[in-house]
Scaffold this motif. Structure first.
Motif, short mmCIF file in Angstrom:
data_model
loop_
_atom_site.label_atom_id
_atom_site.label_comp_id
_atom_site.label_asym_id
_atom_site.label_seq_id
_atom_site.Cartn_x
_atom_site.Cartn_y
_atom_site.Cartn_z
N VAL A 178 -25.64 28.06 13.25
CA VAL A 178 -24.29 28.62 13.38
C VAL A 178 -23.25 27.58 13.00
O VAL A 178 -22.26 27.89 12.32
CB VAL A 178 -24.06 29.15 14.81
CG1 VAL A 178 -22.61 29.48 15.06
CG2 VAL A 178 -24.91 30.37 15.06
N SER A 179 -23.47 26.35 13.40
CA SER A 179 -22.52 25.29 13.05
C SER A 179 -22.42 25.12 11.53
O SER A 179 -21.33 25.00 10.98
CB SER A 179 -22.95 23.96 13.67
OG SER A 179 -23.00 24.09 15.06
N PHE B 120 -24.88 34.86 16.37
CA PHE B 120 -25.14 33.96 17.49
C PHE B 120 -25.09 34.70 18.82
O PHE B 120 -25.90 34.45 19.71
CB PHE B 120 -24.13 32.82 17.49
CG PHE B 120 -24.38 31.81 18.57
CD1 PHE B 120 -25.48 30.98 18.52
CD2 PHE B 120 -23.50 31.70 19.63
CE1 PHE B 120 -25.70 30.05 19.51
CE2 PHE B 120 -23.72 30.77 20.62
CZ PHE B 120 -24.83 29.94 20.57
N LEU B 121 -24.13 35.61 18.93
CA LEU B 121 -24.03 36.38 20.18
C LEU B 121 -25.22 37.29 20.34
O LEU B 121 -25.74 37.51 21.40
CB LEU B 121 -22.74 37.19 20.23
CG LEU B 121 -21.48 36.34 20.35
CD1 LEU B 121 -20.25 37.24 20.27
CD2 LEU B 121 -21.46 35.58 21.65
N ILE C 270 -17.95 33.40 8.64
CA ILE C 270 -17.74 32.91 10.00
C ILE C 270 -17.92 34.04 11.01
O ILE C 270 -18.54 33.85 12.06
CB ILE C 270 -16.34 32.28 10.12
CG1 ILE C 270 -16.27 31.02 9.26
CG2 ILE C 270 -16.00 31.95 11.57
CD1 ILE C 270 -14.89 30.41 9.17
N VAL D 208 -20.55 28.14 10.03
CA VAL D 208 -19.10 28.09 10.27
C VAL D 208 -18.46 27.05 9.35
O VAL D 208 -17.39 27.30 8.77
CB VAL D 208 -18.80 27.79 11.76
CG1 VAL D 208 -17.35 27.42 11.97
CG2 VAL D 208 -19.17 28.99 12.61
N ALA E 133 -20.83 34.23 13.96
CA ALA E 133 -20.51 34.39 15.39
C ALA E 133 -21.20 35.62 15.97
O ALA E 133 -21.75 35.56 17.08
CB ALA E 133 -18.99 34.50 15.57
#
Length: 101
Positions: free
Chosen positions: A65-66, A100-101, A93, A69, A97
């Motif tokens: 995720v990093s 990831f959720l 992005i 982004v 997100a």
């Protein structure tokens, strides 16, 4: 070029995260449960398995995720006034997100 760099980083992160799971054999020569971090004496319950799976998924997902982004921000910064490229970076992005959720 950027996609091949991201793919290379992703593969390297996967290899590093799996290297910790590969060492299942202890110095005594016995083969222990690979999901048990405390050696051969382990509490094999569903909650301990779920905790180990969640920890593993977080170990892999946070770097991915990093990177996504950062890649989306890079796309937005290098858009140069083109709305298509800017929205592509914003979607990258947003999807990172949501994933990831």
């Amino acid at each position: 070029m950027a996609k091949s760099l991201i793919t290379t980083i992703f593969v390297l992160l996967l290899m590093l995260s799996f290297a910790r799971l590969v060492s299942a054999q202890t110095f005594g020569g016995t083969l222990c449960d690979p999901l048990c971090a405390s050696g051969c004496t382990c509490n094999n319950t569903f909650s301990s398995l779920a905790n180990k799976v969640i920890t593993f998924l977080l170990t892999i997902s946070v770097p991915i995720v990093s990177i996504m982004v950062l890649y989306g921000g890079f796309e937005m910064m290098t858009a140069g006034g083109e709305p298509e490229k800017f929205s592509k970076g914003r979607k990258t992005i947003l999807y990172a997100a949501i994933g990831f959720l």
